[in-house]
Structure formats: structure tokens, C-alpha cells
Design a protein around this motif. Structure first.
Motif, short mmCIF file in Angstrom:
data_model
loop_
_atom_site.label_atom_id
_atom_site.label_comp_id
_atom_site.label_asym_id
_atom_site.label_seq_id
_atom_site.Cartn_x
_atom_site.Cartn_y
_atom_site.Cartn_z
N ALA A 53 0.85 -1.19 0.00
CA ALA A 53 0.00 0.00 0.00
C ALA A 53 0.89 1.24 0.00
N THR A 54 0.25 2.40 -0.19
CA THR A 54 0.98 3.66 -0.12
C THR A 54 0.13 4.72 0.55
N THR A 55 0.78 5.80 0.93
CA THR A 55 0.13 6.99 1.46
C THR A 55 1.07 8.15 1.20
N HIS A 56 0.76 9.33 1.71
CA HIS A 56 1.62 10.49 1.48
C HIS A 56 3.00 10.24 2.08
N TRP A 57 4.04 10.59 1.34
CA TRP A 57 5.41 10.29 1.78
C TRP A 57 5.75 10.93 3.12
N VAL A 112 1.53 -3.79 7.36
CA VAL A 112 1.29 -3.33 5.99
C VAL A 112 2.62 -3.14 5.28
N ASP A 113 2.71 -3.59 4.06
CA ASP A 113 3.91 -3.41 3.24
C ASP A 113 3.83 -2.04 2.56
N LEU A 114 4.31 -1.01 3.25
CA LEU A 114 4.17 0.36 2.75
C LEU A 114 5.25 0.70 1.74
N ASP A 115 4.82 1.28 0.62
CA ASP A 115 5.74 1.76 -0.41
C ASP A 115 5.46 3.25 -0.62
N PRO A 116 6.24 4.15 0.01
CA PRO A 116 5.96 5.58 -0.08
C PRO A 116 6.51 6.24 -1.33
N ASP A 117 7.09 5.47 -2.26
CA ASP A 117 7.71 6.05 -3.45
C ASP A 117 6.78 6.11 -4.65
N VAL A 118 5.62 5.46 -4.57
CA VAL A 118 4.75 5.35 -5.75
C VAL A 118 3.55 6.28 -5.63
N LEU A 119 2.90 6.55 -6.77
CA LEU A 119 1.71 7.39 -6.77
C LEU A 119 0.46 6.63 -6.35
N PHE A 120 0.40 5.34 -6.68
CA PHE A 120 -0.72 4.53 -6.20
C PHE A 120 -0.31 3.06 -6.28
#
Length: 315
Positions: free
Chosen positions: A121-125, A138-146
Motif C-alpha cells: 500500500a501507499t500513502t503520502h510520503w 502493511v507493506d508500505l511503499d511511499p515512493d509510488v503514486l498509487f
């Protein structure tokens, strides 16, 4: 007769007005393929994070009719690690199999509901550290747009809500309609790269001890072909001692740190100057323009030309 997908937007207290309106604006421009409704937890007006409230037409019961549910962001001070009983009951209206989409801090709501456990998942960096601390499963990826993880999609801050809505139109009805919607809304149909190109990565201020003075010295000479031996000699340490102390202080190897600083300097020059890419490469210590392109793409996912187009327009 073409089917119409129902999108229901859940407006929570402290919602950001801009993102609240994105689903209606984007899906509403898709030639009648979607119907967009907005609800709140109790059907009453919702206080936004701006100086006004919004009135909605529906209560939470309409969530049970949704093919896609969108949760726009709320002001960060409202995010919590556990849902209230009221919000838990509201989300229970969502039928099995419905797609659920979050924008920005909306991901905190999905995570608190357990919907992101074990998922990417992602959210604001800017909120990545807080998110990881609250939701380690949660496997957070803050580098992507979605992130599209099947029936659950999460997107980054603000305008990335546009990106994920266009992605859903493309996924549901193809690129032709998504491109048409993008033109109508005067937005790019697809943005290269991800959040990484927007993340601020300031150089830490040097301290008086250890390798700080050598780091500052190196920053003033990024265009030179600096080696580990050059750095160790300046610090008056052996290669082994310097590498160990540097890693302890900075958290990475000297070579990786140099590459990061060269990329950061190249980004600044791409934004603030009209220098050719090959000249910028020489200024920051990359041997060729091709080397700069490779390192920039590895760092932020876009080419120098694409990065310059994005950020120089503001200059």
C-alpha cells in the motif's frame, strides 16, 4: 445498454475538499459510465479541514450499493490506529467484492480496519514513518503514486487521487476513455515516476565530529572523481576506519552517499538551470549523461528531461 458503475465517496470529519471532489470530477467525465454519490457516517453535513462544511445527500446505507468505495483524506491530526465503533459499523455496510480506494491519509482508515494487513500500500510520503509505526503489518511503499492490489487500491497525496481514478477508468474501459477523460479534465493521462521525485531530501547539517567535515568537503567537490581513498585521506583515517565510522554516522556506505548527493545536486540543477543534461552530469561527478540518466531513474523513476519538464515549469 452499457452498465453504470456506482462509486460512493465516504466523507469523514476533517476531509480535504480538493480530494473529496476528485472522484466526482474524474469519474463524472467518463461518458456516463459511472454514477458518483457522496455519503457521511450519519448523513449529516461534514466539517472539512478548510473553513467550511459540506452537505451530503446520503447516509452510510448507500455504501451497500457501491461497486467502488472511495475514502478521501482527512487532516493528519484526525488519523487513529483503531477505528471507532461508529466508523467500524459504517464500513460494515460495504458489500464483499466491492473495490475500496483510499487517497492520501484515507489509507490510515483502511489500515485501521485491517484491510491492508499483508498487502502492499501507499500513502503520502510525509506520513510514511507514522504509518509504519501504527501499522507494521502493511507493506508500505511511499515512493509510488498509487498501488493496485486487486480490490483494494491506495494512492498518495492530493493529485495522486486523480492518477488512481484515471487508472480505474483505464482498467475498466480502456486507455481511449481514460485519455479522453484526462483531456477533458486538463490533466496528464499518466504521470511518469512516483512520489520519489517529490520527496524533499535535504542534506543533513554537518556536526563537529567524525566524518562530517569530510562530507562537507566532498559536497563542495561533487564534480571531482572522488574515491574512498580521497575521503579517508581528508579525514586522516585508514580506509577501514573511515568506512566503518562513515557507516555508523550516515547509515550507508560512502559510495552510496556520494551517489545520493550527486543525484540531489543534479535535481537542483535540472530545476534551477537550463544547462544541458551532459553538462549537468559533469558538474555533479557523473561521467556521462547516460550515467546521470541511469542514476536519476533508479532514484526517482523518471528521466532528466521528464523531471525538468515537471519542475522547471514552476520556475
Amino acid at each position: 445498454m452499457q452498465s453504470v458503475e456506482r462509486v460512493v465517496v465516504l466523507a469523514l470529519e476533517g476531509v480535504y475538499p480538493f480530494e473529496l471532489g476528485i472522484p466526482s470530477r474524474i469519474f463524472g467525465a467518463a461518458d456516463g459510465r459511472y454514477e458518483v454519490l457522496t455519503c457521511s457516517v450519519d448523513g449529516r453535513p461534514v466539517r472539512t479541514n478548510a473553513d467550511f462544511s459540506v452537505t451530503v445527500e446520503h447516509g452510510p446505507q448507500v455504501l451497500a450499493t457501491a461497486d467502488t468505495v472511495v475514502i478521501p483524506p482527512i487532516t493528519p491530526s484526525y488519523v487513529i490506529s483503531r477505528l471507532s465503533d461508529e466508523l467500524t459499523a459504517v464500513l460494515a455496510h460495504i458489500r464483499p467484492g466491492a473495490r475500496i480506494v483510499s487517497i492520501c491519509t484515507g489509507a490510515f482508515v483502511l489500515a485501521a480496519a485491517g484491510l491492508l494487513d499483508g498487502r502492499r500500500a501507499t500513502t503520502h510520503w510525509q506520513l510514511a514513518d507514522e504509518f509504519r509505526a501504527m501499522f507494521p503489518a502493511v507493506d508500505l511503499d511511499p515512493d509510488v503514486l498509487f498501488v493496485d492490489d486487486g480490490t483494494v487500491l491506495t494512492s498518495a497525496g492530493a493529485a495522486s487521487g486523480v492518477d488512481v481514478c484515471l487508472h480505474l477508468i483505464r482498467k475498466d474501459h480502456g486507455s481511449e476513455l481514460a485519455n479522453k477523460v484526462a483531456r477533458r479534465c486538463v490533466v496528464p493521462p499518466w504521470r511518469d515516476g512516483g512520489q520519489a521525485q517529490y520527496i524533499e531530501q535535504p542534506v543533513p547539517a554537518p556536526s563537529a565530529a567524525g566524518t562530517a567535515a569530510t562530507r562537507q568537503w566532498a559536497l563542495e567537490r561533487l564534480g571531482d572523481p572522488l574515491t574512498l581513498a580521497d575521503l579517508a585521506e581528508h579525514a586522516r583515517m585508514s580506509l577501514r576506519t573511515f568506512a566503518r565510522r562513515f557507516g555508523d554516522e550516515v547509515g550507508m556506505s560512502p559510495g552510496r552517499w556520494l551517489t545520493q548527493q550527486r543525484v540531489a545536486r543534479a535535481r537542483h540543477l535540472l530545476e534551477a538551470s537550463d544547462l544541458p543534461v551532459d553538462q549537468i552530469a559533469g558538474e555533479v561527478g557523473f561521467a556521462t549523461g547516460a550515467s546521470l540518466r541511469q542514476h536519476l531513474h533508479a532514484a526517482i523513476g523518471v528521466s532528466p528531461q521528464a523531471y525538468r519538464r515537471t519542475f522547471q515549469a514552476v520556475r
